[in-house]
Write an enzyme that holds these catalytic residues in place. Structure first.
Site, PDB file in Angstrom:
ATOM      1  N   GLN A  52      -0.007  11.839  -4.871  1.00 46.63           N
ATOM      2  CA  GLN A  52       0.009  12.040  -3.420  1.00 46.63           C
ATOM      3  C   GLN A  52       1.364  11.686  -2.805  1.00 46.63           C
ATOM      4  O   GLN A  52       1.451  11.400  -1.610  1.00 46.63           O
ATOM      5  CB  GLN A  52      -1.096  11.209  -2.757  1.00 46.63           C
ATOM      6  CG  GLN A  52      -2.497  11.631  -3.164  1.00 46.63           C
ATOM      7  CD  GLN A  52      -3.575  10.911  -2.357  1.00 46.63           C
ATOM      8  OE1 GLN A  52      -3.711  11.106  -1.155  1.00 46.63           O
ATOM      9  NE2 GLN A  52      -4.353  10.075  -3.028  1.00 46.63           N
ATOM     10  N   ASP A  95       0.849  -1.202   0.000  1.00 48.56           N
ATOM     11  CA  ASP A  95       0.000   0.000   0.000  1.00 48.56           C
ATOM     12  C   ASP A  95       0.883   1.251   0.000  1.00 48.56           C
ATOM     13  O   ASP A  95       2.037   1.207   0.429  1.00 48.56           O
ATOM     14  CB  ASP A  95      -0.894  -0.020   1.241  1.00 48.56           C
ATOM     15  CG  ASP A  95      -2.013   1.013   1.170  1.00 48.56           C
ATOM     16  OD1 ASP A  95      -2.243   1.587   0.088  1.00 48.56           O
ATOM     17  OD2 ASP A  95      -2.659   1.253   2.212  1.00 48.56           O
TER      18      ASP A  95
END
Length: 742
Positions: A255, A224
């Site tokens: 991000q 992740d």
């Protein structure tokens, strides 16, 4: 099982379902903000188990925080049908590395019972080494050395692998400290956070049979927040990825905001190059924000060049437009923000769902002062963490020393806490004997009790402490760890010390120790407790009660709130001037990604603001502390059709006089704000995309404050200048003069 497939697939959209069902080979999932990536990861793990692709313990799932790992574990347990005899490897790089290292500690000269040091312990150890080596601490700041050591570890470099130039004295000293630092850690059977991964990589590199055993075991690897991985984490993954290349990474290059701590966005940008036949799936449907908020975010991030590209969208309504507010100064900004919260938002939303996200932590001060004045409850997220508070550290050091006597840093912290007549002179003597005898501080102290080097009173105090520590160590084998802590705090005199102090601060510290005892009940024994609290990486905060949240944008990563305020959108503040000066356009792109993260935390309402003047550090009564400012370039980049441009606030501080020399704003109106104000027809805005000045790109100019520079960009009558001495700054044209015949 339903007609369309297993029940756990029914709540997924088509892209999410594809990401779950594509199990074999390398997979890149580009997950936009709020697109349900945790749901996809959880369901993917469930599917691998339920479809019998592998056993549970053959799945490695790496998350960014322990909190995320715990949430995923609970979700998987809720989705998996029937009992499984094993569980997936779920956790952060550090927690999983800790698990591997405990099993193979001897391979790097450690014992499985090693202690993990925190940042404060690291700095203390570095200071001790500097003192012992007679290295000037002012010329070699411990924080800088700690930063360099962390940087080297993130690059997978041990002391023997680092090359330095003979002229680079600071680096030579840092490398010397790094070498001694690693030796001391090994002697104390300790590691720091960086060592957890570095030692694992060293084991994978040097011990083929261990590396191959993990490659065989991990049939499927899931990672992740892949955009936030650094060099050594990527190397760690490559060592244990099997020949089938069943690695699935999830992330969002838009991000990536942690380059300052080693994260490399190229890990995700180059994933398709590094793993041939990669399948790429984009999750673009957002389940968090209104369309106006998402479109605002998209219009901003589209200005970045280095990105894989995606278009987030939502089935939600357009919602309120994004407010852009101009204020005269920081205090006015805090006052205006509190007015919006009190008069409008507090009637519709819980205060817990209202957050103010700042670029720099010092920005919270004016909001705190305002909220205290008017009685609005708030919490600051990311202050002193619970386990870093002095009384908690003291208690933990007692427990660490009971766990292993060679923990010198723990011994040094508690040897005179509470006061035992064992001062700095005695401690210095213990250190000297320790170095000469090559013993830890505890064993050295035991040896000193047989000689005449210590004063009688000091010797008696040290003898009692040694006796107590030995008794507590024996008790730790019999007593419950919570009861052990109570005995230690009472018998050491620590509890009495706080009771005798009789101050509000001491009362609060006693309450914190009660909370520590309560938290220990969640662990089965002392070793498990010490290991787990050492791995705490998430912010440990009290979320009870109705309070507005104040935090930095970095701290807000992964969170979401109904209403978000983004103050301080000014040139030099956001994007941050120092970042631009150090890294140029690369920094601007990361700052823009940070702004994108900030915007996409909002679900329903978003307020962006800037001040025409900002007060910085200095004498608060000196008007020179006020600096005129201009709106951030990021405000220029937002698509105006999604914005609500509010009228300029009146100035409540007319008693201040501000210098007009710099060419920035006047009170109460900012010249940069003119491009947003409506014309008399109230139908269009002034658009500064053309050259509205006589200056040209490349021209040399002079500014009274910033000196000489060259024009590198023109935006209407605003010029971006690269000043020789001041770096890049945006200035209005009328405050510049051309330099002729240069």
């Amino acid at each position: 099982m339903s007609a369309t497939g297993p029940n756990y697939l029914n709540t997924l959209n088509n892209q999410q379902k594809e990401a779950v069902l594509h199990t074999d080979g390398p997979l890149l999932i580009l997950a936009g903000a709020g697109s349900g990536k945790t749901k996809v990861l959880t369901t993917r793990v469930t599917h691998l188990i339920q479809s019998k692709k592998c056993f549970s313990n053959q799945i490695l799932c790496v998350t960014f925080t322990n909190k995320a790992a715990n949430e995923m574990r609970e979700r998987v347990q809720g989705l998996v049908v029937g009992n499984t005899n094993s569980v997936p490897w779920l956790g952060t790089f550090h927690s999983i590395s800790n698990k591997i290292l405990r099993k193979h500690a001897e391979a790097v000269g450690l014992k499985p019972s090693f202690t993990i040091l925190d940042t404060l312990d690291q700095l203390k150890l570095i200071k001790n080494i500097l003192a012992a080596e007679n290295i000037d601490i002012k010329k070699n700041p411990p924080k800088l050395i700690a930063h360099l050591i962390d940087h080297w570890k993130n690059k997978a470099l041990t002391p023997s692998e680092i090359k330095t130039s003979p002229s680079d004295y600071s680096k030579i000293n840092a490398l010397k400290i790094y070498r001694i630092y690693q030796e001391r850690l090994k002697m104390m059977n300790c590691v720091d956070f960086g060592d957890l991964i570095l030692h694992c990589v060293t084991i994978f590199k040097n011990f083929k049979e261990i590396r191959e055993s993990f490659k065989r075991n991990f049939k499927y690897i899931l990672v992740d927040e892949f955009q936030d991985t650094n060099f050594i984490q990527n190397l760690w993954l490559n060592y244990i990825t099997g020949d089938t290349k069943n690695i699935c990474v999830v992330g969002d290059d838009d991000q990536s905001i942690y380059s300052w701590r080693g994260a490399e966005v190229k890990n995700i940008l180059d994933f398709e190059k590094n793993f041939s036949n990669t399948k790429t799936i984009k999750l673009e449907q957002n389940y968090r924000s209104t369309k106006n908020i998402l479109n605002t975010a998209s219009s901003l991030i589209s200005n970045n060049d280095d990105r894989l590209g995606k278009k987030i969208w939502s089935d939600f309504s357009d919602g309120e437009k994004v407010w852009i507010n101009s204020y005269s100064d920081g205090r006015d900004e805090a006052s205006g923000t509190s007015d919006i919260i009190e008069k409008e938002l507090a009637k519709q939303f819980s205060l817990n769902n209202i957050s103010i996200l700042v670029r720099a932590s010092f920005q919270t001060r004016e909001f705190e002062e305002r909220f205290i004045r008017i009685g609005l409850p708030y919490r600051v997220i990311g202050g002193v963490k619970f386990y870093e508070r002095a009384e908690i550290k003291d208690a933990l050091c007692y427990l660490r020393l009971i766990h292993q006597k060679n923990d010198d840093l723990a011994f040094e912290r508690i040897v005179n806490t509470p006061k035992r007549s064992i001062g700095d002179t005695t401690l210095k003597k213990i250190h000297e004997f320790s170095r000469n005898s090559n013993q830890n501080l505890f064993d050295t102290s035991v040896s000193l009790l047989d000689g005449d080097e210590l004063k009688p009173k000091t010797k008696e105090s040290l003898k009692l402490l040694i006796k107590n520590l030995n008794q507590w160590t024996k008790l730790s084998e019999k007593l419950d760890h919570v009861e052990l802590l109570e005995r230690v705090l009472d018998e050491s005199g620590y509890t009495k010390m706080l009771i005798d102090e009789k101050s509000p601060e001491a009362e609060a510290r006693l309450e914190n120790l009660k909370e520590l005892r309560s938290s220990m009940k969640n662990y089965s024994n002392l070793i498990e407790f010490l290991e787990n609290i050492s791995l705490q990486t998430a912010i440990d905060e009290e979320w009870d009660g109705e309070k507005i949240n104040l935090m930095t944008i970095h701290a807000a990563k992964g969170l979401e709130f109904e209403c978000i305020f983004l103050p301080g959108w000014e040139e030099g503040m956001f994007p941050h001037q120092k970042s631009i000066e150090e890294k140029g356009d690369v920094a601007v792109q990361e700052e823009r990604r940070l702004a994108y993260v900030a915007i996409t935390r909002a679900k329903q309402r978003l307020f962006i603001s800037f001040a025409n003047n900002r007060k910085f550090f200095g004498n608060k009564n000196d008007n020179n502390d006020w600096m005129p400012s201009m709106p951030s370039r990021f405000i220029d980049e937002l698509d105006k059709k999604y914005l609500k441009i509010n009228e300029i606030a009146e100035d409540p501080h007319q008693d201040f006089e501000f210098s007009q020399d710099t060419g920035f704003s006047t009170i109460p109106k900012s010249p940069g704000w003119d491009r947003y104000t409506k014309t008399k027809e109230k139908t269009k805005t002034i658009n500064f995309t053309n050259n509205l000045t006589d200056f040209k790109i490349g021209q040399s100019v002079h500014h009274e404050t910033f000196g000489n520079g060259k024009i590198i960009h023109i935006d209407g009558n605003k010029l971006l200048i690269n000043f020789k001495d001041s770096g890049e700054k945006k200035v209005i044209d009328k405050y510049l003069r051309k330099i002729e015949n240069e």
